[in-house]
Design a protein around this motif. Structure first.
Motif, PDB file in Angstrom:
ATOM      1  N   LEU A 128       7.862  11.925  -7.849  1.00  0.00           N
ATOM      2  CA  LEU A 128       8.136  10.870  -6.878  1.00  0.00           C
ATOM      3  C   LEU A 128       9.504  10.276  -7.168  1.00  0.00           C
ATOM      4  CD1 LEU A 128       5.889   8.185  -5.387  1.00  0.00           C
ATOM      5  CD2 LEU A 128       7.949   7.432  -6.573  1.00  0.00           C
ATOM      6  N   VAL A 129      10.302  10.122  -6.109  1.00  0.00           N
ATOM      7  CA  VAL A 129      11.584   9.436  -6.203  1.00  0.00           C
ATOM      8  C   VAL A 129      11.614   8.366  -5.128  1.00  0.00           C
ATOM      9  CG1 VAL A 129      14.089   9.645  -5.994  1.00  0.00           C
ATOM     10  CG2 VAL A 129      12.786  11.469  -7.108  1.00  0.00           C
ATOM     11  N   ALA A 130      11.926   7.138  -5.521  1.00  0.00           N
ATOM     12  CA  ALA A 130      12.008   6.027  -4.570  1.00  0.00           C
ATOM     13  C   ALA A 130      13.352   5.346  -4.717  1.00  0.00           C
ATOM     14  CB  ALA A 130      10.876   5.028  -4.814  1.00  0.00           C
ATOM     15  N   HIS A 131      13.955   4.999  -3.569  1.00  0.00           N
ATOM     16  CA  HIS A 131      15.243   4.310  -3.546  1.00  0.00           C
ATOM     17  C   HIS A 131      15.073   2.899  -3.013  1.00  0.00           C
ATOM     18  CE1 HIS A 131      18.139   8.043  -3.457  1.00  0.00           C
ATOM     19  NE2 HIS A 131      17.445   7.942  -4.572  1.00  0.00           N
ATOM     20  N   GLY A 132      15.885   1.997  -3.542  1.00  0.00           N
ATOM     21  CA  GLY A 132      15.904   0.621  -3.045  1.00  0.00           C
ATOM     22  C   GLY A 132      17.297   0.041  -3.090  1.00  0.00           C
ATOM     23  N   VAL A 133      17.664  -0.713  -2.044  1.00  0.00           N
ATOM     24  CA  VAL A 133      18.985  -1.357  -2.023  1.00  0.00           C
ATOM     25  C   VAL A 133      18.876  -2.881  -2.019  1.00  0.00           C
ATOM     26  CG1 VAL A 133      20.115   0.580  -0.884  1.00  0.00           C
ATOM     27  CG2 VAL A 133      19.123  -1.232   0.504  1.00  0.00           C
ATOM     28  N   THR A 134      17.655  -3.412  -1.816  1.00  0.00           N
ATOM     29  CA  THR A 134      17.481  -4.861  -1.798  1.00  0.00           C
ATOM     30  C   THR A 134      16.885  -5.331  -3.124  1.00  0.00           C
ATOM     31  OG1 THR A 134      15.232  -4.780  -0.909  1.00  0.00           O
ATOM     32  CG2 THR A 134      17.052  -4.754   0.692  1.00  0.00           C
ATOM     33  N   GLY A 185       0.775  -1.235   0.000  1.00  0.00           N
ATOM     34  CA  GLY A 185       0.000   0.000   0.000  1.00  0.00           C
ATOM     35  C   GLY A 185       0.803   1.280   0.000  1.00  0.00           C
ATOM     36  N   VAL A 186       2.095   1.223   0.312  1.00  0.00           N
ATOM     37  CA  VAL A 186       2.877   2.460   0.443  1.00  0.00           C
ATOM     38  C   VAL A 186       3.031   3.155  -0.903  1.00  0.00           C
ATOM     39  CG1 VAL A 186       5.146   3.425   0.976  1.00  0.00           C
ATOM     40  CG2 VAL A 186       4.100   1.777   2.535  1.00  0.00           C
ATOM     41  N   LEU A 187       3.531   2.419  -1.899  1.00  0.00           N
ATOM     42  CA  LEU A 187       3.779   3.040  -3.194  1.00  0.00           C
ATOM     43  C   LEU A 187       2.474   3.536  -3.822  1.00  0.00           C
ATOM     44  CD1 LEU A 187       6.120   3.730  -5.031  1.00  0.00           C
ATOM     45  CD2 LEU A 187       5.864   1.500  -6.131  1.00  0.00           C
ATOM     46  N   GLY A 188       1.419   2.737  -3.715  1.00  0.00           N
ATOM     47  CA  GLY A 188       0.132   3.135  -4.275  1.00  0.00           C
ATOM     48  C   GLY A 188      -0.418   4.384  -3.611  1.00  0.00           C
ATOM     49  N   THR A 232      13.076  -4.682  -3.129  1.00  0.00           N
ATOM     50  CA  THR A 232      12.657  -3.327  -3.487  1.00  0.00           C
ATOM     51  C   THR A 232      12.946  -3.039  -4.946  1.00  0.00           C
ATOM     52  OG1 THR A 232      13.193  -2.643  -1.223  1.00  0.00           O
ATOM     53  CG2 THR A 232      12.808  -0.904  -2.825  1.00  0.00           C
ATOM     54  N   GLU A 233      14.084  -3.525  -5.427  1.00  0.00           N
ATOM     55  CA  GLU A 233      14.423  -3.316  -6.833  1.00  0.00           C
ATOM     56  C   GLU A 233      13.362  -3.930  -7.745  1.00  0.00           C
ATOM     57  OE1 GLU A 233      17.832  -5.288  -9.177  1.00  0.00           O
ATOM     58  OE2 GLU A 233      18.658  -3.354  -8.508  1.00  0.00           O
ATOM     59  N   ARG A 234      12.838  -5.082  -7.350  1.00  0.00           N
ATOM     60  CA  ARG A 234      11.802  -5.734  -8.150  1.00  0.00           C
ATOM     61  C   ARG A 234      10.537  -4.866  -8.201  1.00  0.00           C
ATOM     62  NH1 ARG A 234      11.526  -9.985  -5.300  1.00  0.00           N
ATOM     63  NH2 ARG A 234      13.309 -10.966  -6.320  1.00  0.00           N
ATOM     64  N   VAL A 235      10.162  -4.308  -7.051  1.00  0.00           N
ATOM     65  CA  VAL A 235       8.980  -3.431  -6.991  1.00  0.00           C
ATOM     66  C   VAL A 235       9.178  -2.213  -7.879  1.00  0.00           C
ATOM     67  CG1 VAL A 235       7.655  -1.893  -5.488  1.00  0.00           C
ATOM     68  CG2 VAL A 235       8.239  -4.192  -4.702  1.00  0.00           C
ATOM     69  N   ASN A 243       9.142  -3.164 -11.626  1.00  0.00           N
ATOM     70  CA  ASN A 243       7.771  -3.418 -12.080  1.00  0.00           C
ATOM     71  C   ASN A 243       7.001  -2.100 -12.233  1.00  0.00           C
ATOM     72  OD1 ASN A 243       8.206  -6.168 -12.116  1.00  0.00           O
ATOM     73  ND2 ASN A 243       7.335  -6.521 -10.085  1.00  0.00           N
ATOM     74  N   SER A 244       7.230  -1.168 -11.328  1.00  0.00           N
ATOM     75  CA  SER A 244       6.557   0.137 -11.414  1.00  0.00           C
ATOM     76  C   SER A 244       7.016   0.883 -12.652  1.00  0.00           C
ATOM     77  CB  SER A 244       6.845   0.962 -10.160  1.00  0.00           C
ATOM     78  OG  SER A 244       6.347   0.313  -9.000  1.00  0.00           O
ATOM     79  N   TYR A 245       8.301   0.802 -12.924  1.00  0.00           N
ATOM     80  CA  TYR A 245       8.840   1.446 -14.120  1.00  0.00           C
ATOM     81  C   TYR A 245       8.231   0.833 -15.384  1.00  0.00           C
ATOM     82  CZ  TYR A 245      12.282   2.435 -17.788  1.00  0.00           C
ATOM     83  OH  TYR A 245      12.905   2.798 -18.963  1.00  0.00           O
ATOM     84  N   ALA A 246       8.112  -0.505 -15.401  1.00  0.00           N
ATOM     85  CA  ALA A 246       7.537  -1.184 -16.568  1.00  0.00           C
ATOM     86  C   ALA A 246       6.079  -0.783 -16.776  1.00  0.00           C
ATOM     87  CB  ALA A 246       7.660  -2.695 -16.400  1.00  0.00           C
ATOM     88  N   ALA A 247       5.365  -0.590 -15.663  1.00  0.00           N
ATOM     89  CA  ALA A 247       3.935  -0.288 -15.752  1.00  0.00           C
ATOM     90  C   ALA A 247       3.654   1.191 -16.007  1.00  0.00           C
ATOM     91  CB  ALA A 247       3.233  -0.720 -14.462  1.00  0.00           C
TER      92      ALA A 247
END
Length: 413
Positions: free
Chosen positions: A359-365, A344-347, A368-371, A374-378
């Motif tokens: 919106l800028v989101a960071h991920g190191v795992t 629910g956070v990203l949505g 998170t990279e998968r999320v 997928n968001s970028y693809a969508a």
């Protein structure tokens, strides 16, 4: 822009309010035409000090400002709708210089407020010092933490500080001394424009706690070390942290894409040490931010960091997104430094953004990279992997020490 002003009142209110500025010379200094306006009004609003200056007028309703002011004003203004006649509000100097005029326009709309200014304390101070308007900054701490002055620290900078009361000069002197700016010249100007005008000068570190007027403005000529720029990317050791910190190079990259502009509001979700929200607010005095952090210990640390870096107005919410986002002021930009994988956070963040919001989101795992992938693809946007390496000793040689690679997803709504 979001987060700056409230919409005009929808409840009944006076058809028009005239805000009259009064100088330090009090009622005798008010021009005759303006005096007639005040004495002929059906209702006069103001602080107790201003109301006490007026001669008695039989039948005239006089109301002091409520406390707290902002939340109490709608009720007071609504109670005047049936009085009929003119409504006058009294203010100090120029009502639009950190004054009640700005607040009334926010609540009633510019078409419902007329401003009759006196000479502002800022103009009087500049005249007394021989400072041009373009040569100095103005910081108001009349209703805020004096540590807002610390945002302005730079060698040779001139700053005029609008004081809350007679204790403000001492508080500012202590802040400057603690920040290494004890050599700064302080001039405290009291009751400007009146027969009792005063002037006290001292280095900040030598401030004696001398008795000063309650109505004062502080002139600073800053002298001290370079304290960090307003371009994003303060050194990591500028922040107190426990390792949960968006590091300098990544922070600069994120803020370049968040693109703070005057008057805009940021959500810093999973704020850690609060570094992104703090640097967002340092970009311009009218930028605001809300930091959302689930750890109470880290929330307290964010508050300390914000005060020390001159943005004590940073709002800190202790709670977990997405539930902690409910009811917050609408954002113009959102940074997600942690928690993007939480359901629910990203949505919720995407839904909160207006058109043109960033919106800028960071991920190191990998999770998170998968999320983010997928968001970028969508949804599109920009997907970047950032790897930073720092030179460090390896025995008697020097080599590169890599930090964790960060995946960054950026979207403009």
């Amino acid at each position: 822009m979001s987060g700056t002003t409230a919409p005009p009142l929808s409840s009944p209110s006076p058809a028009r309010v005239t805000v009259v500025g009064i100088g330090a010379d009090g009622w005798p200094g008010v021009p005759d035409g303006t005096r007639s306006l005040v004495l002929g009004a059906a209702v006069v609003l103001g602080g107790q000090r201003h109301l006490a200056l007026l001669p008695d007028v039989p039948g005239q309703r006089r109301e002091p400002w409520p406390s707290p002011l902002r939340s109490g004003l709608p009720g007071l203004l609504g109670s005047l709708s049936g009085d009929g006649g003119d409504v006058v509000a009294l203010a100090s100097g120029d009502p639009l210089v950190s004054g009640i005029g700005t607040t009334l326009i926010d609540l009633l709309g510019a078409d419902s407020v007329t401003i009759v200014p006196a000479v502002s304390s800022v103009a009087l101070a500049r005249a007394a010092l021989g400072w041009s308007a373009e040569s100095c900054a103005v910081v108001s701490v009349t209703r805020s933490d004096p540590s807002a002055v610390l945002r302005e620290l730079a060698p040779g900078r001139r700053v005029l500080v609008l004081s809350a009361d007679e204790t403000t000069p001492g508080a500012v002197a202590r802040l400057l001394t603690g920040a290494g700016y004890g050599a700064s010249a302080m001039t405290v100007l009291g009751d400007l424009g009146s027969d009792s005008a005063s002037r006290i000068s001292s280095a900040a570190a030598a401030w004696s706690g001398a008795s000063v007027s309650r109505l004062n403005i502080i002139a600073l000529e800053l002298s001290g070390p370079h304290a960090g720029g307003w371009v994003a990317g303060l050194p990591d050791d500028s922040f107190e942290h426990d390792g949960q910190l968006t590091k300098r190079d990544l922070r600069a990259s994120a803020l370049a894409r968040l693109a703070p502009a005057p008057g805009e509001h940021l959500w810093d979700v999973g704020a850690g040490a609060g570094s992104v929200g703090i640097e967002w607010m340092r970009a311009h005095p009218s930028c605001t931010a809300t930091a959302i952090e689930s750890s109470e210990v880290r929330s307290e640390r964010i508050t300390r960091n914000a005060a020390r870096l001159g943005v004590p107005g940073l709002r800190v919410i202790t709670g977990q997104a997405p539930s902690a986002l409910a009811g917050l002021a609408a954002p113009d930009a959102i940074f997600i430094g942690g928690g993007a994988t939480r359901p629910g956070v990203l949505g919720a963040c995407l839904n909160a953004l207006r058109a043109g919001g960033r919106l800028v989101a960071h991920g190191v795992t990998l999770d998170t990279e998968r999320v983010l992938a997928n968001s970028y693809a969508a949804r599109g946007g920009e997907l970047t992997r950032i790897a930073v390496e720092t030179a460090a000793p390896i025995g008697s040689f020097t080599g590169w020490t890599p930090a964790r690679t960060v995946t960054q997803w950026t979207l403009v709504r």
